[in-house]
Structures are given as structure tokens and as C-alpha cells.
Design a protein around this motif. Structure first.
Motif, PDB file in Angstrom:
ATOM      1  N   THR A  53       0.868  -1.177   0.000  1.00 24.91           N
ATOM      2  CA  THR A  53       0.000   0.000   0.000  1.00 24.91           C
ATOM      3  C   THR A  53       0.903   1.225   0.000  1.00 24.91           C
ATOM      4  O   THR A  53       1.747   1.379   0.881  1.00 24.91           O
ATOM      5  CB  THR A  53      -0.914   0.030   1.237  1.00 24.91           C
ATOM      6  N   LEU A  54       0.722   2.094  -0.983  1.00 26.10           N
ATOM      7  CA  LEU A  54       1.547   3.297  -1.085  1.00 26.10           C
ATOM      8  C   LEU A  54       0.891   4.436  -0.299  1.00 26.10           C
ATOM      9  O   LEU A  54      -0.219   4.867  -0.610  1.00 26.10           O
ATOM     10  CB  LEU A  54       1.710   3.699  -2.553  1.00 26.10           C
ATOM     11  N   ILE A  55       1.587   4.885   0.732  1.00 22.14           N
ATOM     12  CA  ILE A  55       1.179   6.066   1.492  1.00 22.14           C
ATOM     13  C   ILE A  55       2.408   6.955   1.626  1.00 22.14           C
ATOM     14  O   ILE A  55       3.418   6.540   2.195  1.00 22.14           O
ATOM     15  CB  ILE A  55       0.636   5.701   2.889  1.00 22.14           C
ATOM     16  N   TYR A  56       2.322   8.144   1.109  1.00 22.51           N
ATOM     17  CA  TYR A  56       3.483   9.024   1.097  1.00 22.51           C
ATOM     18  C   TYR A  56       3.866   9.496   2.500  1.00 22.51           C
ATOM     19  O   TYR A  56       3.029   9.544   3.411  1.00 22.51           O
ATOM     20  CB  TYR A  56       3.212  10.246   0.214  1.00 22.51           C
ATOM     21  N   ASN A  57       5.126   9.866   2.633  1.00 21.16           N
ATOM     22  CA  ASN A  57       5.598  10.508   3.863  1.00 21.16           C
ATOM     23  C   ASN A  57       4.911  11.857   4.058  1.00 21.16           C
ATOM     24  O   ASN A  57       4.137  12.302   3.208  1.00 21.16           O
ATOM     25  CB  ASN A  57       7.113  10.697   3.813  1.00 21.16           C
ATOM     26  N   TRP A  58       5.225  12.543   5.142  1.00 20.16           N
ATOM     27  CA  TRP A  58       4.601  13.838   5.404  1.00 20.16           C
ATOM     28  C   TRP A  58       5.584  14.768   6.098  1.00 20.16           C
ATOM     29  O   TRP A  58       6.623  14.358   6.605  1.00 20.16           O
ATOM     30  CB  TRP A  58       3.354  13.667   6.262  1.00 20.16           C
ATOM     31  N   TYR A  59       5.228  16.049   6.083  1.00 21.61           N
ATOM     32  CA  TYR A  59       6.032  17.041   6.802  1.00 21.61           C
ATOM     33  C   TYR A  59       5.092  17.934   7.603  1.00 21.61           C
ATOM     34  O   TYR A  59       3.882  18.000   7.337  1.00 21.61           O
ATOM     35  CB  TYR A  59       6.867  17.875   5.826  1.00 21.61           C
ATOM     36  N   GLY A  60       5.640  18.623   8.591  1.00 24.34           N
ATOM     37  CA  GLY A  60       4.848  19.512   9.432  1.00 24.34           C
ATOM     38  C   GLY A  60       4.784  20.912   8.844  1.00 24.34           C
ATOM     39  O   GLY A  60       5.767  21.654   8.889  1.00 24.34           O
ATOM     40  N   SER A  61       3.641  21.279   8.284  1.00 24.01           N
ATOM     41  CA  SER A  61       3.510  22.577   7.605  1.00 24.01           C
ATOM     42  C   SER A  61       3.526  23.747   8.592  1.00 24.01           C
ATOM     43  O   SER A  61       3.738  24.897   8.185  1.00 24.01           O
ATOM     44  CB  SER A  61       2.222  22.609   6.779  1.00 24.01           C
ATOM     45  N   THR A  62       3.314  23.465   9.870  1.00 24.65           N
ATOM     46  CA  THR A  62       3.401  24.542  10.863  1.00 24.65           C
ATOM     47  C   THR A  62       4.849  24.809  11.272  1.00 24.65           C
ATOM     48  O   THR A  62       5.144  25.823  11.903  1.00 24.65           O
ATOM     49  CB  THR A  62       2.583  24.201  12.122  1.00 24.65           C
ATOM     50  N   ARG A  63       5.740  23.872  10.909  1.00 19.50           N
ATOM     51  CA  ARG A  63       7.164  24.031  11.232  1.00 19.50           C
ATOM     52  C   ARG A  63       7.991  24.459  10.035  1.00 19.50           C
ATOM     53  O   ARG A  63       9.051  25.072  10.185  1.00 19.50           O
ATOM     54  CB  ARG A  63       7.724  22.713  11.791  1.00 19.50           C
ATOM     55  N   PHE A  64       7.522  24.133   8.833  1.00 20.06           N
ATOM     56  CA  PHE A  64       8.287  24.445   7.613  1.00 20.06           C
ATOM     57  C   PHE A  64       7.397  25.206   6.639  1.00 20.06           C
ATOM     58  O   PHE A  64       6.430  24.669   6.103  1.00 20.06           O
ATOM     59  CB  PHE A  64       8.813  23.158   6.976  1.00 20.06           C
ATOM     60  N   TYR A  65       7.765  26.465   6.434  1.00 25.36           N
ATOM     61  CA  TYR A  65       6.985  27.350   5.571  1.00 25.36           C
ATOM     62  C   TYR A  65       7.916  28.465   5.083  1.00 25.36           C
ATOM     63  O   TYR A  65       8.976  28.721   5.675  1.00 25.36           O
ATOM     64  CB  TYR A  65       5.781  27.921   6.326  1.00 25.36           C
ATOM     65  N   ASP A 105       2.913  20.217  -0.965  1.00 21.40           N
ATOM     66  CA  ASP A 105       1.639  20.467  -0.296  1.00 21.40           C
ATOM     67  C   ASP A 105       0.571  19.478  -0.752  1.00 21.40           C
ATOM     68  O   ASP A 105      -0.293  19.074   0.028  1.00 21.40           O
ATOM     69  CB  ASP A 105       1.171  21.900  -0.543  1.00 21.40           C
ATOM     70  N   ALA A 106       0.639  19.075  -2.021  1.00 16.20           N
ATOM     71  CA  ALA A 106      -0.359  18.157  -2.563  1.00 16.20           C
ATOM     72  C   ALA A 106      -0.142  16.723  -2.101  1.00 16.20           C
ATOM     73  O   ALA A 106      -1.102  16.004  -1.804  1.00 16.20           O
ATOM     74  CB  ALA A 106      -0.350  18.223  -4.091  1.00 16.20           C
ATOM     75  N   TYR A 107       1.125  16.283  -2.023  1.00 17.81           N
ATOM     76  CA  TYR A 107       1.408  14.866  -1.798  1.00 17.81           C
ATOM     77  C   TYR A 107       1.830  14.521  -0.375  1.00 17.81           C
ATOM     78  O   TYR A 107       1.680  13.377   0.063  1.00 17.81           O
ATOM     79  CB  TYR A 107       2.492  14.385  -2.769  1.00 17.81           C
ATOM     80  N   PHE A 108       2.378  15.474   0.363  1.00 16.17           N
ATOM     81  CA  PHE A 108       2.998  15.147   1.644  1.00 16.17           C
ATOM     82  C   PHE A 108       2.308  15.848   2.819  1.00 16.17           C
ATOM     83  O   PHE A 108       2.950  16.286   3.755  1.00 16.17           O
ATOM     84  CB  PHE A 108       4.493  15.473   1.593  1.00 16.17           C
TER      85      PHE A 108
END
Length: 368
Positions: free
Chosen positions: A162-174, A349-352
């Protein structure tokens, strides 16, 4: 729902950072989180897990399969006593034994493949059979983090994933404002007119920070104030420092080690580089793009994924000379920088997205 995550040594690294960042989301969904450091040494990122609300277990598990098999009763007891509903395996050589132990306790097993793994010809049959039995006999759910990793598991090992992409914290990196970037450079004692290059990640021969250091003399001929911000620690750190010294780069290569506030260093930079041999998917590249820092990446599995739709990064051949030339050319081309910045930000923003992808992981936990 009680979740047990199994890592090797808890290091300041991509997967560990992700699951610390997403802890509040999993807790909101009703998860009680435990993490096991299975290496002999307790990693430096352990306090971050504790702060995020994880219960910490230090359970050494050897790498040899026979020794793992001998301690199977101890591992089964660990799962039973913890009353875990899910065992989430992040260490590749624990995939088989922990799938077996979870199956014995009627606990769900999830295994995440974090990189593009390839076997030697003599070990391929074993690795294939481990995957086959873990999936078909022990009912382990396999998850991959990127298109390159997913294709490798499906085509090379013939594994259903099952493909589930990684993620990042948008409140920490902008992105930063011009004034914030200016102020950050002042705080870091970086000249406002300097060309600043950055890499972030553990030091190893796979990450190849040596290539960035070797590219610096060429860059300095054109831009004498150029600075390379080197963030990360690891096995090759000392030899990288020796290399920088041998090239008289003491004033131009700054070794900062691991940093809690990586964004400060990213927004002070002009270009992010990653010259790895391969990646699963690079979390630090995602974070750089989220901060509007244009990226130059070697054209290898796990990095070329960033250009799956548009040119989000400058993909180049694995060459120190090409790396130096590309850094100079990109720095001198504001139009290309703008294209990479816009495409890269839209892509990550779309994938992670953390909430979306962490929820998909939770759905794996609950799916029977």
C-alpha cells in the motif's frame, strides 16, 4: 488502540521525525503510542519521542536471524504484556520475526519499507521468501513511502504493498519573508550577499556530502563568499571535516551537526542540495521545498520522484563537476529558481500533507 513502533536506534532521521510530528494526530484518533529502540544504544532522538507522548522501550534485538528466532518467546511476551493492537515495524531486518510474533499473538503487523532496498544475488531468495511468508502466512500489511520504493517492492520483490506518502509539518516548515531571511542571516553571521548552499541529513557514503565539499573550490572561484551549511551527524562526519580542512575550506564549510530548528538554516540558504546514491523519499528535501528553497538533486531513485509531474527540482548526473556548475547556474538564473520554488511548493503540499497521510496510516491499523 495501542501501537508499538519498532525502530533501530532512535536517531534524528526522517521516519523518526515524521512519527514524532504526527503524534498529536494519532493520539487524537485514539492511539496510545509506544516506541521501541531495538539497537544496543539508545538514540539521541529518544527525548523527542518522550516529549511527544510516546512510552519508550529499550529492547535490544540482534541483527542475525537465528538469534532473533531464539528470542521469539521474549518478543511474543513483549507484545502480550503490552496489550498492543498493532506492531508497526520500521527496521527491515525485523520484518519477518516481528510479523511472526505479531501473528502468534493475533496482533496486526504493519511493515513500512523506507528505502529502495536491493539484495545480493545470494540473499535474494531469503529476502523474497521472508516477504512472501510475512504477507501470506503472517498477514503482515506492507506499506511503501514513495513511487520509487513502491515500484522496487512490487517489481523486484513481487510484494503487494500500500503506497502512502511521507509527510512534513507545515506549521514548522513554511516560506520566509525577505526581512526574516535577512534577520536569520544576521543571527547566523552569514553575509547578506553570500551564496549559501545547504544539505541536511545523516553523514554516510550513501548521502555523499563529500561531493558538496569537493564542489566548493569551483564555486568559490566565482563566488568567494560562498558558504556551505552542513547539517547532520553520522559515520562519515569526521572524514568530511578532514576533507574540508584539506581543501582549505574551514571558513566556507560550516558543520552544525543536528539542529532542532532546521527551518532557520533552510531559510538562510539559497540552494538546497542532496547528492545521495539513493533515497526512499527525502524528508529534508520536502521540508526545503516547503520553505521555498530551490533544490538540486542527483538523478537517482527516490529523488527523481520529485519531478514526477513537473520540474520541482533540478535533477543532475552524479558528478561533483556537474554539481558545482549547476549550483552556479541556478544561482544566476532567478527565473529558473522561481519555477522550481513554485512547482516544488505545490508538489509537497499536494502529496505530503501530514493530516491526510497520517490518517491513511491509521486506516491501515484499523483495516482487517
Amino acid at each position: 488502540m495501542k501501537i508499538l513502533h519498532l525502530f533501530n536506534e532512535l536517531k534524528f532521521s526522517g521516519a523518526e521525525i515524521m512519527y514524532v510530528s504526527a503524534a498529536p494526530l494519532f493520539q487524537k484518533l485514539g492511539c496510545k503510542l509506544t516506541v521501541a529502540n531495538t539497537s544496543l544504544q539508545l538514540g539521541e532522538y529518544t527525548p523527542a519521542f518522550k516529549t511527544a507522548g510516546y512510552t519508550i522501550i529499550h529492547q535490544y534485538i540482534p541483527h542475525a536471524l537465528l538469534r532473533q528466532w531464539k528470542m521469539r518467546k521474549e518478543l511474543i511476551q513483549l507484545i502480550k504484556e503490552g496489550g498492543y493492537d498493532v506492531v508497526h515495524i520500521h527496521r527491515s531486518d525485523l520484518r519477518w520475526i516481528m510479523s511472526y510474533c505479531a501473528w502468534r499473538t493475533r496482533c496486526k503487523a504493519v511493515y513500512t519499507t523506507h528505502s529502495v532496498f536491493r539484495s545480493h544475488w545470494y540473499s535474494y531468495p531469503l529476502h523474497f521468501m521472508q516477504r512472501w511468508t510475512a504477507y501470506h502466512l503472517f498477514h503482515c500489511t506492507f506499506q511503501t513511502i514513495s513511487d520509487s520504493v513502491d515500484a522496487n517492492e512490487r517489481n523486484y520483490y513481487h510484494t503487494q504493498t500500500t503506497l502512502i506518502y511521507n509527510w512534513y509539518g507545515s506549521t514548522r516548515f513554511y516560506p520566509a519573508t525577505k526581512e526574516e531571511k535577512k534577520q536569520t542571516r544576521l543571527e547566523l553571521n552569514i553575509p547578506q550577499d553570500a551564496l549559501v548552499i545547504i544539505s541536511v541529513g545523516g553523514c554516510s557514503h550513501i548521502k555523499r556530502h563529500h561531493d558538496v565539499i569537493k564542489a566548493m573550490p569551483t564555486i568559490l572561484k566565482k563566488y568567494p563568499k560562498a558558504i556551505y551549511l552542513h547539517l547532520g551527524e553520522g559515520n562519515t562526519l569526521e572524514e568530511e571535516k578532514v576533507l574540508a580542512k584539506s581543501l582549505n575550506l574551514n571558513q566556507n564549510v560550516r558543520f552544525y551537526g543536528n539542529q532542532k530548528d532546521v527551518r532557520n538554516f533552510l531559510i538562510a540558504s539559497d540552494i538546497y542540495v542532496m547528492p545521495s546514491k539513493f533515497e526512499g523519499i527525502s524528508l529534508t528535501t520536502i521540508e526545503a521545498m516547503a520553505c521555498n528553497i530551490p533544490a538540486i538533486l542527483y538523478n537517482v531513485p527516490g529523488l527523481r520522484d520529485f519531478n514526477k509531474e513537473k520540474e520541482c527540482a533540478l535533477l543532475i548526473p552524479e558528478s561533483t563537476e556537474v554539481l558545482a556548475k549547476s549550483i552556479i547556474e541556478l544561482y544566476e538564473n532567478p527565473k529558473q529558481q522561481s519555477t522550481l520554488i513554485q512547482n516544488g511548493k505545490e508538489f509537497v503540499d499536494a502529496y505530503f500533507n501530514m493530516e491526510k497521510n497520517a490518517r491513511k496510516i491509521f486506516e491501515l491499523y484499523t483495516k482487517r
